[in-house]
Design a protein around this motif. Structure first.
Motif, PDB file in Angstrom:
ATOM      1  N   GLY A 180       0.548   5.855   0.233  1.00  0.00           N
ATOM      2  CA  GLY A 180      -0.305   7.009   0.518  1.00  0.00           C
ATOM      3  C   GLY A 180      -0.160   7.367   1.974  1.00  0.00           C
TER       4      GLY A 180
ATOM      5  N   SER B 204       0.852  -1.194   0.000  1.00  0.00           N
ATOM      6  CA  SER B 204       0.000   0.000   0.000  1.00  0.00           C
ATOM      7  C   SER B 204       0.879   1.232   0.000  1.00  0.00           C
ATOM      8  CB  SER B 204      -0.922   0.013   1.234  1.00  0.00           C
ATOM      9  OG  SER B 204      -0.175   0.228   2.419  1.00  0.00           O
TER      10      SER B 204
ATOM     11  N   THR C  49      -4.086  -2.903  -9.808  1.00  0.00           N
ATOM     12  CA  THR C  49      -5.225  -2.057  -9.479  1.00  0.00           C
ATOM     13  C   THR C  49      -5.308  -1.913  -7.965  1.00  0.00           C
ATOM     14  OG1 THR C  49      -6.418  -2.827 -11.422  1.00  0.00           O
ATOM     15  CG2 THR C  49      -7.716  -1.790  -9.682  1.00  0.00           C
ATOM     16  N   SER C  50      -5.561  -0.694  -7.516  1.00  0.00           N
ATOM     17  CA  SER C  50      -5.594  -0.446  -6.071  1.00  0.00           C
ATOM     18  C   SER C  50      -7.014  -0.147  -5.614  1.00  0.00           C
ATOM     19  CB  SER C  50      -4.685   0.732  -5.708  1.00  0.00           C
ATOM     20  OG  SER C  50      -5.137   1.919  -6.339  1.00  0.00           O
TER      21      SER C  50
ATOM     22  N   PRO D 204      -8.873   2.298  -2.923  1.00  0.00           N
ATOM     23  CA  PRO D 204      -8.611   3.431  -2.035  1.00  0.00           C
ATOM     24  C   PRO D 204      -9.299   3.271  -0.684  1.00  0.00           C
ATOM     25  CG  PRO D 204     -10.246   4.035  -3.677  1.00  0.00           C
ATOM     26  CD  PRO D 204      -9.785   2.652  -4.035  1.00  0.00           C
TER      27      PRO D 204
ATOM     28  N   GLY E 204     -13.294  -0.155  -2.517  1.00  0.00           N
ATOM     29  CA  GLY E 204     -13.130   1.131  -1.863  1.00  0.00           C
ATOM     30  C   GLY E 204     -13.713   1.144  -0.462  1.00  0.00           C
TER      31      GLY E 204
ATOM     32  N   LEU F 164      -2.779  -2.035  -2.681  1.00  0.00           N
ATOM     33  CA  LEU F 164      -2.516  -2.895  -3.834  1.00  0.00           C
ATOM     34  C   LEU F 164      -2.741  -4.368  -3.525  1.00  0.00           C
ATOM     35  CD1 LEU F 164       0.829  -1.152  -4.842  1.00  0.00           C
ATOM     36  CD2 LEU F 164      -1.399  -0.758  -5.857  1.00  0.00           C
TER      37      LEU F 164
ATOM     38  N   THR G 222      -5.894   9.486   2.214  1.00  0.00           N
ATOM     39  CA  THR G 222      -6.162   8.397   1.273  1.00  0.00           C
ATOM     40  C   THR G 222      -4.953   7.473   1.194  1.00  0.00           C
ATOM     41  OG1 THR G 222      -7.576   9.821  -0.070  1.00  0.00           O
ATOM     42  CG2 THR G 222      -6.759   7.801  -1.103  1.00  0.00           C
ATOM     43  N   THR G 223      -5.225   6.177   1.220  1.00  0.00           N
ATOM     44  CA  THR G 223      -4.211   5.158   1.008  1.00  0.00           C
ATOM     45  C   THR G 223      -4.665   4.255  -0.122  1.00  0.00           C
ATOM     46  OG1 THR G 223      -3.581   5.149   3.346  1.00  0.00           O
ATOM     47  CG2 THR G 223      -2.951   3.229   2.033  1.00  0.00           C
ATOM     48  N   GLN G 224      -3.793   4.005  -1.072  1.00  0.00           N
ATOM     49  CA  GLN G 224      -4.091   3.079  -2.160  1.00  0.00           C
ATOM     50  C   GLN G 224      -3.559   1.701  -1.776  1.00  0.00           C
ATOM     51  OE1 GLN G 224      -5.942   3.888  -4.692  1.00  0.00           O
ATOM     52  NE2 GLN G 224      -5.965   6.109  -4.381  1.00  0.00           N
TER      53      GLN G 224
ATOM     54  N   ARG H 272     -10.211   5.748   2.327  1.00  0.00           N
ATOM     55  CA  ARG H 272     -10.264   7.187   2.630  1.00  0.00           C
ATOM     56  C   ARG H 272     -10.882   7.414   4.007  1.00  0.00           C
ATOM     57  NH1 ARG H 272     -11.726   7.253  -2.971  1.00  0.00           N
ATOM     58  NH2 ARG H 272     -10.085   8.266  -4.189  1.00  0.00           N
TER      59      ARG H 272
END
Length: 601
Positions: A266, A264, A347-348, A350, A452, A369, A365-367, A352
């Protein structure tokens, strides 16, 4: 030994870059130089992802040196990074080969390695995993991957590149490798390591998870309170954040250069950092041992910028580095190492978090993976953003509103829930567990893909609670306390009840008036009335193990600021059962009271 220093029998590193093999020639042609450390320095590891990659790495497409031809006493040389992004040289000598040392048909080559950086650190370090080791003719022997179990040492266990090249690791991990009596004696004779130390064996160089965006002590305490984590452990690295154009580009991922596997990035960064062994075309192999040994993998592939190597007199030295640009996907996590493809990242999803407190507000926000990290990231992201906005560990209360989106067997879903949380000393962590638990459960289901997570949090200082204190009955024109007593009610008549709660400050409030008409058929029956506060049960989110279970819980769960009254009269199929729920109050509500019912004629 080759390149030995007079009087001590130890190999010394050359003062110029390695000559002769493709990796060194490729870097000189590309004109790569060490980049400055970007962003905040870290105590042990990594920072968040930098800008997108703009150039492809220079390939080396090394030819493997057969393990069968590796001879004891043969000189070797290699590449690794102790500072910046440009690989520096080291030299050494082969001590021997341990047959099946890593796994069935997977040998381990043992060598003593030296360079100014290795000698200064007291031995090889965490983050050196994957460093390529070459024969004199430039062919690639393998990757540094193991160190002596007792602690810091220049003795390295090397995973053969023959096996890394084809990802032929067996389906059995080998975290520690025994060293026989003959090898222990040889190690002791040719190094500063004692025979007793050598006899403890070789173990995989540690690959603890780098954790960024939240205080490490806070992260450990939080995940421990949540039941523990396989990602955030006592060995995890404290990390910071990189930014701007100074972040290392993906073109710095070359043989001997830094490379990272990213779960991850962010607000919360989770990643492991090591060294690339070989790059060929759009593929890279690295580490020389597994990261998590998942087989197939979908992690982010990123560059990194080393700041320095930290000595550790009580353990293994470790590399301090800033994570750079994402530029690909780690596709394999195997016994002989990890491998990835340059290009698009996975593709991640998010995660939030928006936290508001006394006019201050921030959305983090953290993406993510790696889906297996979603629960941990949701937990840590919530706590980290809460701490950033509130700027302290405080008591108080907060209202949360979640939304979780995803697909179930390809069909989109959207789950929503809202609740109130309270704590006398740490409302930030007290309110973080439920959402993280639900996300972890959903992301563990094979039919579910979480796309998400959002959470809106409004924090206040008032941490007072309500406690269920009394149940009262309306009879004879007045309210009578019937808590714990037996109430007689005639069949066919109406039972009128209300609840009294007491606040933390001692103030009493009456609410939750409910009426029940008792069926005539219940004449002679008995039963109970129970009133319970929603904050009485704090484990309900740990129960569901299926999507339907989670969905049912979110749709029908008693909020922490609500009360529920349950009435049961009679038994079996003829029983009279009623459940009523109060409107949300302005505080969390706990406690439980009951009374008995006897129906008369």
């Amino acid at each position: 030994m080759s390149n030995t220093a007079a009087g001590n029998g130890r190999a010394t590193a050359p003062t110029s870059p390695l000559e002769g093999h493709p990796a060194a020639r490729g870097r000189r042609a590309a004109g790569l130089t060490a980049s400055s450390a970007a962003g905040a320095l870290v105590l042990a590891g990594l920072v968040a992802v930098g800008p997108a990659a703009s150039a492809a790495p220079t390939p080396d497409c090394a030819a493997p040196f057969p393990v069968a031809d590796v001879a004891s006493g043969a000189p070797v040389n290699g590449l690794t990074v102790s500072k910046g992004t440009t690989p520096q040289a080291f030299t050494g000598e082969v001590l021997g080969v341990l047959s099946d040392g890593i796994g069935p048909d997977l040998d381990m080559i043992v060598a003593e390695l030296h360079s100014p950086a290795i000698d200064a650190a007291g031995g090889i370090w965490q983050g050196m995993s994957g460093s390529p080791v070459y024969a004199e003719d430039g062919r690639l022997i393998g990757a540094v991957a193991y160190g002596l179990a007792f602690g810091s040492s220049p003795v390295a266990g090397i995973t053969p590149y023959e096996d890394m090249q084809g990802y032929l690791g067996a389906a059995k991990a080998a975290p520690e490798v025994a060293v026989g009596s003959r090898m222990a004696t040889r190690i002791a004779a040719e190094t500063d390591v004692t025979r007793t130390e050598a006899a403890q064996g070789l173990r995989q160089l540690p690959m603890p998870m780098g954790v960024g965006g939240v205080d490490l002590a806070r992260a450990r305490t939080t995940v421990k309170a949540a039941g523990g984590s396989e990602l955030v452990t006592a060995d995890s690295y404290r990390i910071g954040r990189s930014s701007g154009t100074a972040a290392a580009g993906i073109d710095t991922v070359v043989a001997g250069g830094n490379v990272a596997a990213v779960l991850s990035h962010g607000d919360i960064t989770l990643a492991g950092i090591g060294t690339a062994t070989s790059v060929c075309g759009n593929r890279v192999v690295a580490f020389g041992h597994p990261m998590s040994f998942t087989g197939r993998s979908r992690l982010g592939l990123a560059a990194a910028d080393a700041v320095y190597v930290q000595e550790d007199p009580l353990g293994v030295p470790f590399k301090v580095a800033n994570l750079g640009a994402l530029g690909g996907t780690i596709t394999d996590d195997r016994l002989a190492g990890i491998a990835g493809t340059f290009g698009a990242s996975p593709t991640s999803a998010p995660v939030r978090s928006t936290v508001s407190y006394h006019g201050r507000s921030r959305t983090g926000t953290t993406q993510v993976l790696d889906p297996s990290a979603l629960g941990d990231v949701t937990l840590l992201a919530g706590v980290a953003n809460h701490d950033r906005v509130v700027d302290g560990v405080i008591g108080g209360a907060e209202i949360q509103a979640w939304t979780i989106t995803g697909t179930r067997s390809g069909t989109p879903f959207r789950l929503r829930y809202a609740d109130r949380y309270q704590s006398a000393d740490d409302v930030g962590s007290a309110g973080a567990f439920d959402l993280a638990t639900v996300v972890a459960t959903l992301s563990s289901l094979s039919s579910v893909k979480v796309t998400g997570v959002t959470n809106a949090v409004k924090v206040g200082d008032n941490g007072r609670r309500y406690r269920v204190a009394k149940i009262q009955q309306r009879t004879g024109g007045r309210w009578v306390d019937v808590t714990g007593k037996t109430v007689k009610i005639r069949a066919g008549k109406t039972l009128v009840l209300r609840t009294q709660v007491v606040g933390s400050e001692g103030v009493t409030r009456s609410f939750f008036r409910e009426e029940f008409t008792i069926p005539k058929r219940l004449k002679g029956a008995s039963g109970t009335v129970t009133v319970v506060g929603g904050n009485n049960d704090q484990e309900e989110f740990y129960g569901p193990t299926s999507f339907d279970g989670v969905q049912k819980l979110l749709q029908g769960n008693l909020r922490n600021d609500e009360a529920e009254l349950g009435l049961v009269i009679g038994e079996g199929k003829t029983a009279f059962e009623q459940t009523r729920r109060s409107d949300p109050t302005t505080r969390v509500l706990y406690g439980q009271k009951y009374l008995r019912i006897r129906v008369t004629s």
